[in-house]
Design a protein around this motif. Structure first.
Motif, PDB file in Angstrom:
ATOM      1  N   GLY A  94      37.289  16.786 -10.556  1.00 52.59           N
ATOM      2  CA  GLY A  94      36.809  15.879  -9.513  1.00 52.59           C
ATOM      3  C   GLY A  94      35.334  15.577  -9.680  1.00 52.59           C
ATOM      4  N   ASP A  95      34.834  15.756 -10.899  1.00 51.19           N
ATOM      5  CA  ASP A  95      33.412  15.534 -11.149  1.00 51.19           C
ATOM      6  C   ASP A  95      33.259  14.690 -12.411  1.00 51.19           C
ATOM      7  N   ASP A  96      32.608  13.536 -12.263  1.00 57.38           N
ATOM      8  CA  ASP A  96      32.424  12.636 -13.402  1.00 57.38           C
ATOM      9  C   ASP A  96      31.529  13.225 -14.476  1.00 57.38           C
ATOM     10  N   GLU A  97      30.705  14.193 -14.081  1.00 63.39           N
ATOM     11  CA  GLU A  97      29.762  14.764 -15.034  1.00 63.39           C
ATOM     12  C   GLU A  97      30.409  15.876 -15.859  1.00 63.39           C
ATOM     13  N   SER A  98      31.635  16.214 -15.528  1.00 65.65           N
ATOM     14  CA  SER A  98      32.263  17.382 -16.157  1.00 65.65           C
ATOM     15  C   SER A  98      32.567  17.190 -17.638  1.00 65.65           C
ATOM     16  N   VAL A  99      32.449  15.961 -18.152  1.00 66.80           N
ATOM     17  CA  VAL A  99      32.753  15.748 -19.575  1.00 66.80           C
ATOM     18  C   VAL A  99      31.489  15.431 -20.373  1.00 66.80           C
ATOM     19  N   ALA A 100      30.366  15.888 -19.872  1.00 68.12           N
ATOM     20  CA  ALA A 100      29.101  15.675 -20.593  1.00 68.12           C
ATOM     21  C   ALA A 100      28.751  16.932 -21.393  1.00 68.12           C
ATOM     22  N   ALA A 101      27.830  16.771 -22.334  1.00 66.87           N
ATOM     23  CA  ALA A 101      27.405  17.915 -23.151  1.00 66.87           C
ATOM     24  C   ALA A 101      26.855  19.023 -22.253  1.00 66.87           C
ATOM     25  N   GLY A 102      27.285  20.252 -22.536  1.00 71.51           N
ATOM     26  CA  GLY A 102      26.795  21.396 -21.757  1.00 71.51           C
ATOM     27  C   GLY A 102      27.683  21.743 -20.575  1.00 71.51           C
ATOM     28  N   GLN A 103      28.652  20.892 -20.283  1.00 72.58           N
ATOM     29  CA  GLN A 103      29.534  21.181 -19.145  1.00 72.58           C
ATOM     30  C   GLN A 103      30.616  22.192 -19.552  1.00 72.58           C
ATOM     31  N   VAL A 104      30.941  23.041 -18.613  1.00 72.42           N
ATOM     32  CA  VAL A 104      31.858  24.148 -18.895  1.00 72.42           C
ATOM     33  C   VAL A 104      33.310  23.724 -18.653  1.00 72.42           C
ATOM     34  N   LEU A 105      34.185  24.238 -19.507  1.00 74.57           N
ATOM     35  CA  LEU A 105      35.612  23.945 -19.385  1.00 74.57           C
ATOM     36  C   LEU A 105      36.346  25.275 -19.279  1.00 74.57           C
ATOM     37  N   ASN A 106      36.890  25.535 -18.106  1.00 78.10           N
ATOM     38  CA  ASN A 106      37.587  26.806 -17.885  1.00 78.10           C
ATOM     39  C   ASN A 106      39.091  26.564 -18.008  1.00 78.10           C
ATOM     40  N   LEU A 107      39.674  27.058 -19.078  1.00 79.59           N
ATOM     41  CA  LEU A 107      41.090  26.776 -19.350  1.00 79.59           C
ATOM     42  C   LEU A 107      42.013  27.342 -18.277  1.00 79.59           C
ATOM     43  N   ASN A 108      41.687  28.538 -17.776  1.00 78.38           N
ATOM     44  CA  ASN A 108      42.558  29.151 -16.762  1.00 78.38           C
ATOM     45  C   ASN A 108      42.590  28.314 -15.484  1.00 78.38           C
ATOM     46  N   GLN A 109      41.408  27.866 -15.083  1.00 78.92           N
ATOM     47  CA  GLN A 109      41.347  27.028 -13.876  1.00 78.92           C
ATOM     48  C   GLN A 109      42.069  25.709 -14.102  1.00 78.92           C
ATOM     49  N   MET A 110      41.872  25.166 -15.303  1.00 82.36           N
ATOM     50  CA  MET A 110      42.533  23.885 -15.633  1.00 82.36           C
ATOM     51  C   MET A 110      44.043  24.018 -15.530  1.00 82.36           C
ATOM     52  N   MET A 111      44.538  25.105 -16.130  1.00 80.87           N
ATOM     53  CA  MET A 111      45.987  25.311 -16.168  1.00 80.87           C
ATOM     54  C   MET A 111      46.542  25.496 -14.759  1.00 80.87           C
ATOM     55  N   ALA A 112      45.775  26.201 -13.922  1.00 80.60           N
ATOM     56  CA  ALA A 112      46.221  26.417 -12.546  1.00 80.60           C
ATOM     57  C   ALA A 112      46.355  25.090 -11.818  1.00 80.60           C
ATOM     58  N   ARG A 113      45.381  24.196 -12.017  1.00 82.68           N
ATOM     59  CA  ARG A 113      45.425  22.893 -11.347  1.00 82.68           C
ATOM     60  C   ARG A 113      46.575  22.039 -11.899  1.00 82.68           C
ATOM     61  N   ILE A 114      46.798  22.135 -13.212  1.00 89.85           N
ATOM     62  CA  ILE A 114      47.868  21.328 -13.824  1.00 89.85           C
ATOM     63  C   ILE A 114      49.224  21.762 -13.282  1.00 89.85           C
ATOM     64  N   SER A 115      49.410  23.075 -13.156  1.00 91.68           N
ATOM     65  CA  SER A 115      50.723  23.553 -12.696  1.00 91.68           C
ATOM     66  C   SER A 115      50.985  23.198 -11.233  1.00 91.68           C
ATOM     67  N   GLU A 116      49.907  22.881 -10.498  1.00 91.48           N
ATOM     68  CA  GLU A 116      50.086  22.507  -9.083  1.00 91.48           C
ATOM     69  C   GLU A 116      50.401  21.024  -8.924  1.00 91.48           C
ATOM     70  N   ASN A 117      50.062  20.225  -9.946  1.00 89.78           N
ATOM     71  CA  ASN A 117      50.118  18.781  -9.778  1.00 89.78           C
ATOM     72  C   ASN A 117      50.979  18.127 -10.867  1.00 89.78           C
ATOM     73  N   PRO A 118      52.140  17.561 -10.498  1.00 92.08           N
ATOM     74  CA  PRO A 118      53.037  16.965 -11.505  1.00 92.08           C
ATOM     75  C   PRO A 118      52.396  15.827 -12.290  1.00 92.08           C
ATOM     76  N   SER A 119      51.516  15.096 -11.654  1.00 90.19           N
ATOM     77  CA  SER A 119      50.885  13.964 -12.337  1.00 90.19           C
ATOM     78  C   SER A 119      49.969  14.460 -13.464  1.00 90.19           C
ATOM     79  N   LEU A 120      49.241  15.542 -13.194  1.00 88.98           N
ATOM     80  CA  LEU A 120      48.366  16.133 -14.227  1.00 88.98           C
ATOM     81  C   LEU A 120      49.216  16.697 -15.358  1.00 88.98           C
ATOM     82  N   TYR A 121      50.354  17.264 -14.969  1.00 90.82           N
ATOM     83  CA  TYR A 121      51.279  17.851 -15.942  1.00 90.82           C
ATOM     84  C   TYR A 121      51.783  16.764 -16.905  1.00 90.82           C
ATOM     85  N   LEU A 122      52.115  15.590 -16.350  1.00 94.29           N
ATOM     86  CA  LEU A 122      52.597  14.481 -17.181  1.00 94.29           C
ATOM     87  C   LEU A 122      51.509  14.023 -18.152  1.00 94.29           C
TER      88      LEU A 122
END
Lengths: 205, 412
Positions: A99-127
């Protein structure tokens, strides 16, 4: 090995020197005297030192567009062609999840566990995750394995850096800025509209 | 009753409960904190009805807002009114100080005290306005202007406050500028100098630091809005475009008007370092390294026990028989390799027991294929043979259809 030697070697090997991949090297190159030294060194082998538009990442480029330069430019276009669909899909997915436009800039952190948790909650993200995996030709495995494969690929290509292997936390490198410039160029010359009708109405989270 | 109504009612009730204290503060300018009023003052401070009076220790005074409200209620007129513009307020302050000097020099004590009270109130309000303004902008900036929802509006607000803060910086430099400090120098203005010091000068460095800090936050935020947001918009638009146009592909660089800077990135070169063993120092270093390498773990050789002979039947063996044609062909090649006189293959197949019952034309065709394969494989037997093809239509070699009817083979 001196900072100069390390930086020059990395540049010759096609590396992008940014604050995330090599903080000391980046600081070294920010100094105009060192910058001149490295540039002079590279020019002896028909290369030159250049940066992404915001000076976020340094890289070695062809001094002139001669035959070799054209050949390499063709390879860079092919590289962008291969990475464009999965990367754009992945970046959009990350922006939606955080939910943050800045999240894909250099230096921004990507937490795979958090990402996966959000994906499993939302069918659209899963697709969207499934679509991204199709774009990189990996359909097999669980959703987590798919996400891992996508991230591993972008890590191999230098767009992401694994900063915490135990927690599976990655960070976007300065190379992402290089890709952003490529995207901007392609959208401009292929007349792809940048208009996003929802943009002005969209509230920042 | 709505929540808002309830909160207003509570607020007014609290003010009413402490009306005596408020009236005392309004008429005297401030009130000293003691055991009796401490609790009430804390409550009033929590709802920002009163503030700590920086000029006199352990005292409180009414907030400028409540002060203004009571001014209106009591029809108490204030000289030169209050402005949000600090520049204007400074001009008004200088005018008030001139009035104060006139009153002092003309020995109008009551007037001078009244003007002194006005100057004190003006300075206090300026200081409070500055604090309020900085707090407001800081909060808005920290919340990324959460009161508005669109990026465009956020950008406008950020620009507006940046502009305001630049003006504040100018005002701050005016606060300790030579002009105002000179105004406070005359001996009759000594009291005013003390007031100015406590209300303004003592807080100046803190205001400066807060302003610079907020400007930094706002500039960073403006950069984010102007750079990050369009980039995010571009990614979203491109994602949508790629979904709608699955056929889209990046073209070759020649098809674009120019080669962009990003495409100049050169192909990575591989660097491999090899130790120069000719150089004595390197060789010595390598010896040192070699010495540090741990020896490979010796794997003990297992000694096998000698076996004992077992009486058992010999393993079954199958004799692989070749096809009759292959057997005869091989026999023909072997015989021809030893024969100085040419042997006719067609005659050989007719006479041989295994092939005489077969179709002779087919035998010849198979033999020719076998010979060709042996020639291609450069077989040893072929190298020892002289092979001569006999064509049925030799007289008509240009017909393009040569029919081989026999092959003559002999020792080379």
């Amino acid at each position: 090995m001196s900072t100069f030697a390390r930086v020059a070697t990395a540049l010759i090997q096609g590396g992008f020197i940014c604050q995330i991949t090599d903080y000391e090297g980046h600081q070294f190159l920010t100094n105009s005297v060192n910058q001149g030294d490295v540039d002079q060194y590279l020019r002896r082998i028909d290369l030159r030192l250049t940066t992404t538009r915001d000076d976020g990442a340094f890289f070695a480029a062809h001094a002139d567009i001669d035959v070799e330069g054209k050949k390499d430019a063709k390879k860079r276009f092919t590289e962008v062609k291969n990475v464009l669909r999965p990367m754009v899909s992945f970046l959009e997915l990350v922006m939606r999840i955080t939910g943050d436009d800045e999240s894909v800039a250099a230096g921004q952190v990507l937490n795979l566990n958090q990402m996966m948790a959000r994906i499993s909650e939302n069918p659209s993200l899963y697709l969207q995750l499934r679509q991204t995996t199709i774009d990189i030709n990996t359909k097999d495995g669980s959703d987590r394995e798919r996400l891992n494969k996508i991230v591993k690929r972008f890590q191999t290509e230098g767009y992401l850096l694994l900063v915490n292997p135990e927690s599976e936390i990655y960070m976007f490198t300065g190379r992402i800025e290089w890709l952003m410039e490529a995207i901007e160029y392609l959208m401009l010359h292929d007349e792809i509209s940048e208009e996003d009708s929802e943009y002005d109405k969209r509230a920042e989270s | 009753m709505s929540t808002l109504e309830e909160s207003v009612t509570k607020h007014l009730e609290l003010l009413h409960k402490n009306r005596g204290l408020i009236a005392q503060m309004y008429s005297s300018g401030y009130i000293t904190r003691d055991d009796d009023n401490a609790r009430a003052l804390t409550k009033l401070q929590q709802i920002r009805a009163v503030r700590i009076n920086a000029a006199v220790e352990n005292t409180y005074r009414l907030s400028p807002t409540l002060n203004r409200l009571l001014n209106e209620a009591t029809h108490r007129a204030r000289n030169y009114d209050i402005s949000a513009d600090f520049g204007e307020q400074m001009a008004r302050l200088i005018k008030l100080m001139d009035d104060y000097t006139d009153a002092r020099l003309q020995n109008r004590i009551e007037d001078s005290l009244l003007i002194q009270g006005d100057i004190d109130a003006t300075l206090y309000e300026m200081a409070e306005a500055m604090n309020d303004f900085l707090l407001h902008v800081r909060t808005a900036a920290e919340n990324n202007f959460g009161n508005v929802t669109t990026y465009k509006e956020k950008e406008k607000q950020t620009e507006h406050y940046l502009n305001q803060l630049e003006r504040i910086l100018k005002a701050l430099s005016m606060f300790d500028g030579e002009a105002i400090l000179d105004e406070l120098t005359p001996p009759e203005r000594e009291t005013l100098e003390v007031l100015y010091q406590s209300h303004i000068l003592d807080k100046l460095s803190e205001w400066r630091s807060r302003t610079v800090d907020i400007i930094h936050v706002l500039k960073t935020y403006l950069y984010k809005i102007r750079t990050v947001a369009p980039r995010a918009r571009r990614i979203r638009a491109l994602q949508l475009y790629l979904q709608k146009h699955p056929e889209y592909e990046v073209r070759a660089p020649d098809e674009y008007p120019e080669i962009p800077e990003w495409a100049y990135h050169h192909e990575p070169l591989k660097i491999q370092l090899v130790p120069d063993l000719g150089a004595p120092n390197i060789r010595d270093s390598m010896v040192d390294i070699a010495k540090k390498i741990e020896k490979a773990v010796a794997v003990p050789v297992k000694t096998r026990k000698p076996g004992t002979p077992v009486d058992e039947a010999p393993p079954k063996a199958a004799l692989i028989k070749g096809s009759p044609l292959v057997v005869v062909s091989q026999r023909l090649l072997n015989e021809a390799a030893r024969s100085p006189a040419p042997i006719s293959a067609a005659g050989y197949f007719t006479l041989a027991e295994e092939t005489k019952v077969l179709d002779q034309e087919s035998c010849m065709m198979c033999f020719l294929t076998l010979v060709e394969k042996q020639i291609n494989a450069n077989a040893k037997i072929i190298r020892r043979l002289s092979i001569q093809h006999v064509a049925k239509n030799e007289y008509d070699t240009l017909s393009g259809n040569v029919i081989i009817e026999d092959v003559l083979l002999c020792q080379r």
